[in-house]
Scaffold this active site. Structure first.
Site, mmCIF file in Angstrom:
data_model
loop_
_atom_site.group_PDB
_atom_site.id
_atom_site.type_symbol
_atom_site.label_atom_id
_atom_site.label_comp_id
_atom_site.label_asym_id
_atom_site.label_seq_id
_atom_site.Cartn_x
_atom_site.Cartn_y
_atom_site.Cartn_z
ATOM 1 N N LYS A 80 -52.977 12.982 -42.324
ATOM 2 C CA LYS A 80 -54.049 13.048 -41.324
ATOM 3 C C LYS A 80 -53.723 14.145 -40.316
ATOM 4 C CE LYS A 80 -56.399 9.828 -38.094
ATOM 5 N NZ LYS A 80 -56.369 8.448 -37.539
ATOM 6 N N SER A 155 -60.826 5.980 -38.061
ATOM 7 C CA SER A 155 -60.814 7.418 -37.903
ATOM 8 C C SER A 155 -60.090 8.160 -39.035
ATOM 9 C CB SER A 155 -60.178 7.786 -36.565
ATOM 10 O OG SER A 155 -58.812 7.426 -36.551
ATOM 11 N N SER A 179 -58.145 2.013 -37.621
ATOM 12 C CA SER A 179 -58.385 3.337 -38.214
ATOM 13 C C SER A 179 -57.672 3.604 -39.537
ATOM 14 C CB SER A 179 -58.003 4.441 -37.220
ATOM 15 O OG SER A 179 -58.985 4.575 -36.240
#
Lengths: 487, 91
Positions: A80, A155, A179
């Site tokens: 990420k 997210s 997330s």
């Protein structure tokens, strides 16, 4: 089955048996990215193919020489874009950090480097990890590989879609209110939020520091155990990282579920959930019962206040953490600023996105004079109440199960204009962050429309072994018939 | 719990510039989210409930100066002669 569809542990066994090479694995994943990325949009940056292939080749050479090789060595893994990787951009999907090059390595990626992982790219996310659909990225929209008109969740949506689509064998995410677990559920993969402090936060861009925790997003539970074992442990650079001995997760995978006491939260109103989510959850409970687990009701009366509590605490910490983006030392600076005040205000106006600004405003308000006691202090008290109720519940049961989310993946743009609806999609995951406890999202079924639905398993503080034991047993003893992906 | 919130004032505290359109949008969203968040006021806290998390470990270490491997020149585009250059402060 294509190589990019297989879990890491299987591929590792295959390469030890000389049935496949690491180069072939890397080639398969890179090829898959080329074929699908334009439609999917998982990545903000993809590594040069030559670099990925070279790292794979090096591992094959080690194998040829008969050297011992880690399961993760050479395996294409995505990260990420919130983790610092030295010398590479860390954008956090924000205009503010568009040109920021990380000057040091995060502890987590350093630990993966020590295992010889093969970085394949950095994935899209909601800006500064604030969101539940990855639509708040400043750069691009990521699609759900099961239905390209739907969100992958957020997210960590880019990491989830990349793993689900075979654009990476596994990925790193972060989880502040769900997330990791929510996008894992939306994309039909496994996602783990460890106990707060299990994994070092050093080198991860901060959103709400007392809740942020990194974890793996993988094809199955065994891969999640491999990845988490690689990244856990105390780090002197993060004083909140735990000194407790990391658990033996691989050993926990070999255990039965028989005799385990599993809690179902009686205060959780599932009637408001999507009917398919209710059906899948009922079937999941049946599977667990048949395996010899004892299902017990547990009481968590203040769980209904979790979302409200979170949206005081997390924005408050965010407003403080994001104060550093002032255009002075690094990040975006407005060229129109003519004095110091304008440097702050104009840079933040142009550099930060709508949702980020909304949360900064909420947090600034909750911490401001006259409102602090009613909001921030009160939210901390409610958080402690929820935490105490969980602790009590875990004296009665080994784990608590629930759906991961009230609905399967929703359509693109469905909640963009309505922040509250977006926030409520994390209603079942937020309590785990408030209590600091570990949670795992495991694929648990599919809707009539062919969308994945996940089961969330929460454990007591430091009880990762129990949730891995249950998750692995559940994974191995259910019958899933996944429909084909949309690409 | 909340009366009408002056979003413009909060934005000033947060050093955020808002366009009139943003101000209108944020005022609406602010009311909506706070309207929901206000439910925490109903939660009755009995007895002395600490705001501290007892399960958190407290780690201390001596204050020590160390050489950082990271230098501002590695991350700042605004560096000039070891200083961060900013527009004039005094007008």
């Amino acid at each position: 089955m294509k190589l990019y569809q297989k879990p890491i542990h299987t591929l590792h066994q295959q390469r030890l048996a000389k049935e496949v090479t690491t180069e072939e694995i890397a080639q398969s994943v890179l090829q898959r990215i080329t074929e699908t990325e334009q439609r999917l949009g998982s990545y903000l940056a993809v590594e040069q193919s030559e670099a990925v292939m070279e790292r794979a080749k090096a591992v094959d050479q080690q194998l040829q020489k008969g050297e011992e090789v880690n399961p993760l060595a050479g395996m294409p893994i995505a990260v990420k874009d919130i983790f610092n990787i030295k010398g590479q951009a860390t954008t956090c999907a924000s205009e503010m950090l568009k040109n920021f090059i990380a000057p040091y390595e995060s502890t987590v990626t350093q630990k993966l480097l020590a295992q010889g992982y093969n970085l394949v790219g950095k994935t899209n996310m909601d800006e500064f990890a604030m969101g539940s659909s990855t639509e708040h990225s400043a750069f691009q929209v990521t699609k759900n590989p099961w239905d390209l008109e739907r969100v992958p969740g957020g997210s960590s949506g880019g990491s989830a879609s990349a793993v689900a689509a075979g654009q990476a064998l596994a990925a790193l995410g972060t989880d502040t209110g769900g997330s990791i677990r929510q996008p894992a559920s939306f994309c039909g993969i496994v996602g783990v939020k460890p106990t707060y402090g299990r994994v070092s936060r050093w080198g991860i861009v901060a959103y709400a520091s007392s809740l942020d925790q990194a974890g793996p997003m993988t094809r199955d539970v065994e891969d999640a155990a491999l990845m988490l074992e690689a990244i856990m442990g105390h780090d002197k650079n993060d004083s909140t990282s735990l000194t407790a001995t990391p658990p033996d997760l691989m050993a926990s995978l070999r255990q039965e579920v028989k005799g385990m006491k599993i809690g179902v939260i009686q205060d959780l109103d599932l009637s408001a959930c999507d009917s398919e989510v209710q059906r899948v959850f009922a079937e999941n409970l049946e599977t667990l019962k048949q395996g010899g687990a004892e299902i017990c009701p547990v009481s968590l009366p203040n769980l209904q206040h979790a979302v409200a509590t979170y949206y005081v605490l997390a924005p408050s910490e965010a407003s403080s953490n994001l104060g550093r983006y002032d255009g002075i030392r690094y990040g975006y600076r407005s060229p129109e600023a003519k004095n110091l005040g304008e440097v702050y205000q104009l840079s933040r106006e142009a550099g930060l996105g709508r949702e980020v600004k909304l949360r900064i405003l909420l947090g600034t308000f909750a911490l401001s004079a006259g409102y602090y006691d009613a909001y921030y202090l009160k939210a901390q008290q409610v958080q402690n109440l929820i935490r105490a109720q969980f602790q009590k519940a875990f004296t009665q049961v080994d784990a608590i199960v629930s759906p991961v989310t009230p609905t399967p993946a929703f359509k693109l743009n469905a909640h963009l204009a309505d922040p509250l609806q977006m926030y409520l999609s994390d209603a079942f995951t937020i309590p785990g962050n408030l209590a600091g406890i570990p949670g795992i999202s495991v694929p648990a079924g599919f809707t009539q429309e062919g969308l994945p639905v996940g089961l969330q398993i929460l454990g007591g503080l430091l009880q990762e072994e129990k949730i891995f034991r249950l998750a692995h047993w559940f994974e191995q003893n259910q019958t899933l018939s996944p429909p084909p992906l949309a690409l | 719990m909340t009366d009408k919130i002056d979003v413009k004032k909060v934005a000033r505290l947060a050093r955020l510039n808002l366009t009139p359109e943003e101000e209108k949008d944020y005022t609406e969203k602010f009311q909506q989210v706070l309207g929901y968040v206000d439910q925490i006021a109903e939660v009755v806290i009995e007895g002395e409930l600490s705001t501290k998390d007892e399960s958190l470990q407290q780690l201390y270490r001596p204050d020590q100066a160390i050489d950082s491997s990271v230098h501002p020149k590695d991350f700042s585009p605004y560096l000039e002669n070891q200083f961060f250059k900013v527009p004039p402060i005094i007008e």
